[in-house]
Design an enzyme around this catalytic site. Structure first.
Site, PDB file in Angstrom:
ATOM      1  N   ARG A  67       0.833  -1.211   0.000  1.00  0.00           N
ATOM      2  CA  ARG A  67       0.000   0.000   0.000  1.00  0.00           C
ATOM      3  C   ARG A  67       0.866   1.258   0.000  1.00  0.00           C
ATOM      4  O   ARG A  67       0.544   2.248  -0.651  1.00  0.00           O
ATOM      5  CB  ARG A  67      -0.955  -0.009   1.197  1.00  0.00           C
ATOM      6  CG  ARG A  67      -2.087  -1.008   1.003  1.00  0.00           C
ATOM      7  CD  ARG A  67      -3.081  -0.956   2.130  1.00  0.00           C
ATOM      8  NE  ARG A  67      -3.745   0.342   2.237  1.00  0.00           N
ATOM      9  CZ  ARG A  67      -4.307   0.779   3.376  1.00  0.00           C
ATOM     10  NH1 ARG A  67      -4.263   0.047   4.466  1.00  0.00           N
ATOM     11  NH2 ARG A  67      -4.899   1.954   3.401  1.00  0.00           N
ATOM     12  N   GLN A  98     -10.093  10.599   7.237  1.00  0.00           N
ATOM     13  CA  GLN A  98      -9.925   9.205   7.668  1.00  0.00           C
ATOM     14  C   GLN A  98      -8.799   8.555   6.875  1.00  0.00           C
ATOM     15  O   GLN A  98      -8.419   7.430   7.125  1.00  0.00           O
ATOM     16  CB  GLN A  98     -11.216   8.422   7.403  1.00  0.00           C
ATOM     17  CG  GLN A  98     -12.410   8.951   8.182  1.00  0.00           C
ATOM     18  CD  GLN A  98     -13.712   8.407   7.617  1.00  0.00           C
ATOM     19  OE1 GLN A  98     -14.155   7.325   7.948  1.00  0.00           O
ATOM     20  NE2 GLN A  98     -14.333   9.180   6.740  1.00  0.00           N
ATOM     21  N   HIS A 116      -7.249   8.379  11.445  1.00  0.00           N
ATOM     22  CA  HIS A 116      -6.835   6.966  11.417  1.00  0.00           C
ATOM     23  C   HIS A 116      -5.330   6.785  11.261  1.00  0.00           C
ATOM     24  O   HIS A 116      -4.872   5.714  10.883  1.00  0.00           O
ATOM     25  CB  HIS A 116      -7.591   6.224  10.296  1.00  0.00           C
ATOM     26  CG  HIS A 116      -9.063   6.118  10.571  1.00  0.00           C
ATOM     27  ND1 HIS A 116      -9.993   5.800   9.610  1.00  0.00           N
ATOM     28  CD2 HIS A 116      -9.760   6.279  11.722  1.00  0.00           C
ATOM     29  CE1 HIS A 116     -11.206   5.789  10.160  1.00  0.00           C
ATOM     30  NE2 HIS A 116     -11.086   6.082  11.426  1.00  0.00           N
ATOM     31  N   CYS A 124       5.864   1.502  17.856  1.00  0.00           N
ATOM     32  CA  CYS A 124       6.098   0.217  18.505  1.00  0.00           C
ATOM     33  C   CYS A 124       4.744  -0.417  18.839  1.00  0.00           C
ATOM     34  O   CYS A 124       3.858   0.248  19.385  1.00  0.00           O
ATOM     35  CB  CYS A 124       6.910   0.439  19.779  1.00  0.00           C
ATOM     36  SG  CYS A 124       7.011  -1.053  20.781  1.00  0.00           S
ATOM     37  N   CYS A 127       4.827  -0.409  23.075  1.00  0.00           N
ATOM     38  CA  CYS A 127       4.823   0.807  23.915  1.00  0.00           C
ATOM     39  C   CYS A 127       4.363   2.046  23.161  1.00  0.00           C
ATOM     40  O   CYS A 127       4.315   3.132  23.746  1.00  0.00           O
ATOM     41  CB  CYS A 127       6.202   1.028  24.538  1.00  0.00           C
ATOM     42  SG  CYS A 127       7.439   1.627  23.369  1.00  0.00           S
ATOM     43  N   CYS A 145      11.694  -2.108  18.694  1.00  0.00           N
ATOM     44  CA  CYS A 145      11.731  -0.855  19.455  1.00  0.00           C
ATOM     45  C   CYS A 145      13.026  -0.813  20.276  1.00  0.00           C
ATOM     46  O   CYS A 145      13.378  -1.805  20.922  1.00  0.00           O
ATOM     47  CB  CYS A 145      10.512  -0.832  20.372  1.00  0.00           C
ATOM     48  SG  CYS A 145      10.469   0.531  21.521  1.00  0.00           S
ATOM     49  N   CYS A 148      11.774  -1.046  24.212  1.00  0.00           N
ATOM     50  CA  CYS A 148      11.160  -2.223  24.853  1.00  0.00           C
ATOM     51  C   CYS A 148      11.251  -3.495  24.013  1.00  0.00           C
ATOM     52  O   CYS A 148      10.688  -4.510  24.388  1.00  0.00           O
ATOM     53  CB  CYS A 148       9.701  -1.926  25.191  1.00  0.00           C
ATOM     54  SG  CYS A 148       8.631  -1.963  23.732  1.00  0.00           S
ATOM     55  N   GLY A 185     -16.656  11.948   0.031  1.00  0.00           N
ATOM     56  CA  GLY A 185     -16.054  10.664  -0.338  1.00  0.00           C
ATOM     57  C   GLY A 185     -15.899   9.683   0.801  1.00  0.00           C
ATOM     58  O   GLY A 185     -14.917   8.944   0.845  1.00  0.00           O
ATOM     59  N   SER A 187     -18.067   6.599   3.012  1.00  0.00           N
ATOM     60  CA  SER A 187     -19.290   5.790   3.063  1.00  0.00           C
ATOM     61  C   SER A 187     -20.052   6.029   4.369  1.00  0.00           C
ATOM     62  O   SER A 187     -21.179   5.563   4.523  1.00  0.00           O
ATOM     63  CB  SER A 187     -18.951   4.306   2.908  1.00  0.00           C
ATOM     64  OG  SER A 187     -18.016   3.931   3.900  1.00  0.00           O
TER      65      SER A 187
HETATM   66  P1  OAD Z   1     -15.085   3.657   1.843  1.00  0.00           P
HETATM   67  O1  OAD Z   1     -14.329   2.831   0.859  1.00  0.00           O
HETATM   68  O2  OAD Z   1     -15.911   2.937   2.844  1.00  0.00           O
HETATM   69  O3  OAD Z   1     -16.054   4.668   1.070  1.00  0.00           O
HETATM   70  C1  OAD Z   1     -15.622   5.435  -0.014  1.00  0.00           C
HETATM   71  C2  OAD Z   1     -16.775   6.335  -0.432  1.00  0.00           C
HETATM   72  O4  OAD Z   1     -16.312   7.202  -1.434  1.00  0.00           O
HETATM   73  C3  OAD Z   1     -17.985   5.592  -0.987  1.00  0.00           C
HETATM   74  O5  OAD Z   1     -19.156   6.053  -0.329  1.00  0.00           O
HETATM   75  C4  OAD Z   1     -17.999   5.980  -2.478  1.00  0.00           C
HETATM   76  O6  OAD Z   1     -19.311   6.113  -2.990  1.00  0.00           O
HETATM   77  C5  OAD Z   1     -17.312   7.320  -2.431  1.00  0.00           C
HETATM   78  N1  OAD Z   1     -16.590   7.699  -3.654  1.00  0.00           N
HETATM   79  C6  OAD Z   1     -15.833   6.914  -4.476  1.00  0.00           C
HETATM   80  N2  OAD Z   1     -15.262   7.639  -5.434  1.00  0.00           N
HETATM   81  C7  OAD Z   1     -15.647   8.926  -5.245  1.00  0.00           C
HETATM   82  C8  OAD Z   1     -15.357  10.168  -5.893  1.00  0.00           C
HETATM   83  N3  OAD Z   1     -14.548  10.236  -6.950  1.00  0.00           N
HETATM   84  N4  OAD Z   1     -15.938  11.282  -5.414  1.00  0.00           N
HETATM   85  C9  OAD Z   1     -16.754  11.239  -4.324  1.00  0.00           C
HETATM   86  N5  OAD Z   1     -17.065  10.103  -3.676  1.00  0.00           N
HETATM   87  C10 OAD Z   1     -16.506   8.961  -4.104  1.00  0.00           C
HETATM   88  O7  OAD Z   1     -14.016   4.627   2.530  1.00  0.00           O
HETATM   89  P2  OAD Z   1     -14.122   5.410   3.924  1.00  0.00           P
HETATM   90  O8  OAD Z   1     -15.470   5.961   4.137  1.00  0.00           O
HETATM   91  O9  OAD Z   1     -12.959   6.324   3.957  1.00  0.00           O
HETATM   92  O10 OAD Z   1     -10.516   2.573   8.255  1.00  0.00           O
HETATM   93  O11 OAD Z   1     -13.874   4.223   4.949  1.00  0.00           O
HETATM   94  C11 OAD Z   1     -13.784   4.526   6.301  1.00  0.00           C
HETATM   95  C12 OAD Z   1     -12.748   3.666   6.961  1.00  0.00           C
HETATM   96  O12 OAD Z   1     -13.006   2.280   6.678  1.00  0.00           O
HETATM   97  C13 OAD Z   1     -11.337   3.861   6.442  1.00  0.00           C
HETATM   98  O13 OAD Z   1     -10.666   4.954   7.022  1.00  0.00           O
HETATM   99  C14 OAD Z   1     -10.667   2.569   6.834  1.00  0.00           C
HETATM  100  C15 OAD Z   1     -11.756   1.610   6.396  1.00  0.00           C
HETATM  101  O14 OAD Z   1     -11.754   0.380   7.030  1.00  0.00           O
HETATM  102  C16 OAD Z   1      -9.391   2.133   8.822  1.00  0.00           C
HETATM  103  O15 OAD Z   1      -8.456   1.697   8.161  1.00  0.00           O
HETATM  104  C17 OAD Z   1      -9.405   2.246  10.294  1.00  0.00           C
END
Ligand code: OAD
Length: 247
Positions: A67, A98, A116, A124, A127, A145, A148, A185, A187
């Site tokens: 990634r 996020q 996030h 680490c 710790c 680390c 620790c 953008g 969900s």
């Molecule tokens: P999601 O993948 O859940 O949602 C992405 C959103 O972006 C969807 O609602 C799409 O419809 C919308 N989308 C896609 N392309 C777009 C564009 N060009 N313009 C506008 N909207 C668009 O991603 P997040 O909501 O960020 O958490 O997900 C939340 C968290 O879930 C992430 O931070 C991550 C994941 O598990 C962790 O890693 C803790």
């Protein structure tokens, strides 16, 4: 819709923008949900939890190295740049993201709350001490680390983990005090981030959702813009700047 929105907001408003993976989709960073989303191809419980890291740290690191590499080869898109312009246009502005990809920083937004974490930072696993390691982590020789001896992990929030309380408290504070709140953008299913638009609305903010799809917060949005953020946000800032030039 754009005209009505432009008439509703003012540079004197406190503006808060919440972003999710969708803002980076047009840069080529995969989202999490949806047909092409990461969680459709990979199992989060095998890659993004502390127990996965304890059981298979090398697999987790391989995934994060992949990634990181993917994110290193992408650039901010017009949506990220438009948000930076919005920061200059409003007197008070906060970006809550996020995303862990660092693209908002590359697009020079300054006041950013990273809910996030950040995929380029390490810490680490025992710790929590932060580690600046520029090179890729060798999954077969994970650094330890120096305090620790705990294994080094990416400094991102995994499923089942609490967010840093200072960071989430600041995000709630800013959302409670927003006059206008943009949800872009995301969900809007992962809490606590998904509560922020609701909190803003309950405290009187105008809520604007920019998302190609409807989400669980669409019903409360004063404006739902069913467009790509990289197309709509530059249009919006162009219209807002016209107000400046027209005086
Ligand atoms: P999601 O993948 O859940 O949602 C992405 C959103 O972006 C969807 O609602 C799409 O419809 C919308 N989308 C896609 N392309 C777009 C564009 N060009 N313009 C506008 N909207 C668009 O991603 P997040 O909501 O960020 O958490 O997900 C939340 C968290 O879930 C992430 O931070 C991550 C994941 O598990 C962790 O890693 C803790």
């Amino acid at each position: 819709m754009l005209e009505k929105l432009v008439k509703t907001i003012s540079p004197y408003h406190r503006c808060v923008v919440l972003t999710g993976a969708g803002i980076s989709a047009e840069s080529g960073v995969p989202t999490f949900r949806g047909k092409e989303g990461l969680w459709g191809k990979f199992k989060p419980e095998e890659l993004a939890t502390m127990s996965a890291f304890m059981a298979n740290p090398e697999v987790v690191w391989e995934w994060y190295n992949w990634r990181r590499e993917l994110m290193e080869n992408v650039e901010p898109n017009p949506g990220h740049w438009a948000i930076s312009e919005m920061e200059k246009w409003f007197d008070e502005f906060t970006l809550i993201t996020q995303n862990v990809d660092g693209l908002h920083r590359l697009a020079r937004t300054r006041h950013i709350i990273e809910l996030h974490g950040n995929i380029y930072r390490n810490k680490c696993a025992d710790c929590n001490q932060s580690f600046e390691i520029k090179d890729d982590i060798d999954p077969n020789n994970i650094p330890r680390c120096d305090k620790c001896e705990g294994k080094i992990r990416p400094d991102v929030v995994w499923f089942g983990e609490m967010l840093d309380s200072r960071i989430i408290d600041e995000a709630f504070y800013q959302s409670e005090h927003a006059d206008v709140f943009f949800s872009v953008g995301t969900s809007a299913v992962v809490h606590p981030a998904a509560s922020l638009p609701l909190v803003a609305k309950n405290h009187g903010a105008v809520v604007v959702e920019v998302n190609i799809e409807e989400t669980p917060i669409t019903y409360l949005a004063d404006f739902h813009i069913p467009s790509k953020s990289g197309e709509f946000l530059p249009e919006l800032i162009k219209e807002l700047k016209k107000i400046d030039s027209e005086g």
